[in-house]
Scaffold this motif. Structure first.
Motif, PDB file in Angstrom:
ATOM      1  N   GLN A   3      52.692  34.752  79.873  1.00 18.81           N
ATOM      2  CA  GLN A   3      53.568  33.734  80.457  1.00 18.81           C
ATOM      3  C   GLN A   3      54.965  33.867  79.860  1.00 18.81           C
ATOM      4  OE1 GLN A   3      50.538  32.383  78.835  1.00 18.81           O
ATOM      5  NE2 GLN A   3      49.516  32.939  80.754  1.00 18.81           N
ATOM      6  N   LEU A   4      55.961  33.682  80.711  1.00 24.77           N
ATOM      7  CA  LEU A   4      57.356  33.633  80.288  1.00 24.77           C
ATOM      8  C   LEU A   4      57.893  32.254  80.652  1.00 24.77           C
ATOM      9  CD1 LEU A   4      58.633  37.094  81.596  1.00 24.77           C
ATOM     10  CD2 LEU A   4      57.877  36.534  79.284  1.00 24.77           C
ATOM     11  N   ALA A   5      58.453  31.568  79.682  1.00 29.53           N
ATOM     12  CA  ALA A   5      58.954  30.220  79.916  1.00 29.53           C
ATOM     13  C   ALA A   5      60.427  30.146  79.563  1.00 29.53           C
ATOM     14  CB  ALA A   5      58.158  29.218  79.085  1.00 29.53           C
ATOM     15  N   GLU A   6      61.258  29.868  80.578  1.00 21.72           N
ATOM     16  CA  GLU A   6      62.691  29.708  80.346  1.00 21.72           C
ATOM     17  C   GLU A   6      63.007  28.257  79.985  1.00 21.72           C
ATOM     18  OE1 GLU A   6      62.519  32.549  84.053  1.00 21.72           O
ATOM     19  OE2 GLU A   6      61.545  30.685  83.415  1.00 21.72           O
ATOM     20  N   SER A   7      64.065  28.085  79.239  1.00 17.15           N
ATOM     21  CA  SER A   7      64.566  26.752  78.920  1.00 17.15           C
ATOM     22  C   SER A   7      66.060  26.854  78.640  1.00 17.15           C
ATOM     23  CB  SER A   7      63.834  26.162  77.708  1.00 17.15           C
ATOM     24  OG  SER A   7      64.029  26.973  76.569  1.00 17.15           O
ATOM     25  N   GLY A   8      66.719  25.692  78.635  1.00 13.32           N
ATOM     26  CA  GLY A   8      68.137  25.663  78.281  1.00 13.32           C
ATOM     27  C   GLY A   8      69.088  25.513  79.443  1.00 13.32           C
ATOM     28  N   GLY A   9      68.571  25.529  80.664  1.00 11.31           N
ATOM     29  CA  GLY A   9      69.454  25.353  81.806  1.00 11.31           C
ATOM     30  C   GLY A   9      69.942  23.921  81.911  1.00 11.31           C
ATOM     31  N   GLY A  10      70.864  23.700  82.836  1.00  6.29           N
ATOM     32  CA  GLY A  10      71.389  22.362  83.039  1.00  6.29           C
ATOM     33  C   GLY A  10      72.745  22.412  83.696  1.00  6.29           C
ATOM     34  N   SER A  11      73.455  21.293  83.629  1.00  9.87           N
ATOM     35  CA  SER A  11      74.782  21.193  84.216  1.00  9.87           C
ATOM     36  C   SER A  11      75.838  21.363  83.137  1.00  9.87           C
ATOM     37  CB  SER A  11      74.954  19.838  84.905  1.00  9.87           C
ATOM     38  OG  SER A  11      74.075  19.719  85.988  1.00  9.87           O
ATOM     39  N   VAL A  12      76.877  22.080  83.455  1.00  9.59           N
ATOM     40  CA  VAL A  12      77.941  22.342  82.486  1.00  9.59           C
ATOM     41  C   VAL A  12      79.266  22.427  83.244  1.00  9.59           C
ATOM     42  CG1 VAL A  12      77.535  24.837  82.606  1.00  9.59           C
ATOM     43  CG2 VAL A  12      78.679  23.872  80.603  1.00  9.59           C
ATOM     44  N   GLN A  13      80.320  22.009  82.588  1.00  8.47           N
ATOM     45  CA  GLN A  13      81.645  22.074  83.199  1.00  8.47           C
ATOM     46  C   GLN A  13      82.227  23.485  83.069  1.00  8.47           C
ATOM     47  OE1 GLN A  13      84.000  19.000  81.350  1.00  8.47           O
ATOM     48  NE2 GLN A  13      83.225  17.436  82.744  1.00  8.47           N
ATOM     49  N   PRO A  14      83.117  23.852  83.973  1.00  8.92           N
ATOM     50  CA  PRO A  14      83.772  25.160  83.859  1.00  8.92           C
ATOM     51  C   PRO A  14      84.423  25.326  82.487  1.00  8.92           C
ATOM     52  CG  PRO A  14      84.247  24.188  85.985  1.00  8.92           C
ATOM     53  CD  PRO A  14      83.529  23.138  85.190  1.00  8.92           C
ATOM     54  N   GLY A  15      84.237  26.506  81.929  1.00 12.47           N
ATOM     55  CA  GLY A  15      84.758  26.773  80.597  1.00 12.47           C
ATOM     56  C   GLY A  15      83.796  26.431  79.478  1.00 12.47           C
ATOM     57  N   GLY A  16      82.726  25.749  79.800  1.00 14.22           N
ATOM     58  CA  GLY A  16      81.759  25.354  78.792  1.00 14.22           C
ATOM     59  C   GLY A  16      80.781  26.460  78.441  1.00 14.22           C
ATOM     60  N   SER A  17      79.790  26.097  77.628  1.00 14.44           N
ATOM     61  CA  SER A  17      78.806  27.069  77.159  1.00 14.44           C
ATOM     62  C   SER A  17      77.406  26.471  77.201  1.00 14.44           C
ATOM     63  CB  SER A  17      79.104  27.468  75.704  1.00 14.44           C
ATOM     64  OG  SER A  17      80.380  28.062  75.570  1.00 14.44           O
ATOM     65  N   LEU A  18      76.427  27.336  77.260  1.00 14.26           N
ATOM     66  CA  LEU A  18      75.046  26.939  77.076  1.00 14.26           C
ATOM     67  C   LEU A  18      74.246  28.167  76.703  1.00 14.26           C
ATOM     68  CD1 LEU A  18      73.315  26.107  80.493  1.00 14.26           C
ATOM     69  CD2 LEU A  18      75.412  27.397  80.302  1.00 14.26           C
ATOM     70  N   ARG A  19      73.062  27.933  76.176  1.00 15.57           N
ATOM     71  CA  ARG A  19      72.199  29.034  75.766  1.00 15.57           C
ATOM     72  C   ARG A  19      70.846  28.892  76.428  1.00 15.57           C
ATOM     73  NH1 ARG A  19      70.025  31.051  69.822  1.00 15.57           N
ATOM     74  NH2 ARG A  19      68.649  29.228  70.044  1.00 15.57           N
ATOM     75  N   LEU A  20      70.423  29.940  77.102  1.00 14.07           N
ATOM     76  CA  LEU A  20      69.107  29.994  77.715  1.00 14.07           C
ATOM     77  C   LEU A  20      68.141  30.708  76.771  1.00 14.07           C
ATOM     78  CD1 LEU A  20      70.041  31.074  81.356  1.00 14.07           C
ATOM     79  CD2 LEU A  20      70.062  28.788  80.336  1.00 14.07           C
ATOM     80  N   SER A  21      66.898  30.274  76.823  1.00 10.90           N
ATOM     81  CA  SER A  21      65.846  30.918  76.037  1.00 10.90           C
ATOM     82  C   SER A  21      64.702  31.306  76.954  1.00 10.90           C
ATOM     83  CB  SER A  21      65.318  29.971  74.951  1.00 10.90           C
ATOM     84  OG  SER A  21      66.329  29.603  74.046  1.00 10.90           O
ATOM     85  N   CYS A  22      64.003  32.358  76.575  1.00 12.92           N
ATOM     86  CA  CYS A  22      62.811  32.796  77.297  1.00 12.92           C
ATOM     87  C   CYS A  22      61.755  33.139  76.263  1.00 12.92           C
ATOM     88  CB  CYS A  22      63.121  34.016  78.160  1.00 12.92           C
ATOM     89  SG  CYS A  22      61.658  34.803  78.861  1.00 12.92           S
TER      90      CYS A  22
END
Length: 121
Positions: A3-22
């Protein structure tokens, strides 16, 4: 089963940052290359970045300099650091991994369910 499980998505404003994990789980021998793909509405799924088990990376031209792919083999986890996000980065992001389930068997590619990233002001 793997199984592969992604996390970390969401809403972000232009210029912002986020980190996805799998995170990979289940019973297998080893994981070879891993990658992140994204699919925007009405478009084909396309490669964003990929990384070998040894850490060699490859990026789509559209994300070079903004996205960073990495993996922690001890934790069976891959990451995608997304910086300076743009509205065109809006998509479902999928994790992909080429897995060797048992010794002396060919690798098989597995996919996660995807995580939505929405960039808007």
């Amino acid at each position: 089963q793997v199984q592969l499980a992604e996390s970390g998505g969401g809403s972000v404003q232009p210029g912002g940052s986020l980190r996805l994990s799998c995170a990979a789980s289940g019973s297998y021998y080893t994981i070879n290359a891993m990658g992140w793909y994204h699919q925007a509405p009405g478009k084909e799924r396309e490669l964003v970045a990929e990384i070998t088990s040894g850490g060699r990376t490859n990026y789509a031209d559209s994300v070079k300099g903004r996205f960073t792919i990495s993996r922690d083999n001890a934790k069976n986890t891959m990451y995608l650091q997304i910086n300076s996000v743009k509205p065109e980065d809006t998509a479902v992001y999928y994790c992909n991994a080429w897995v060797v389930v048992s010794v002396r068997t060919p690798e098989i590619d597995y996919w996660g369910q995807g995580t939505q990233v929405t960039v808007s002001s």
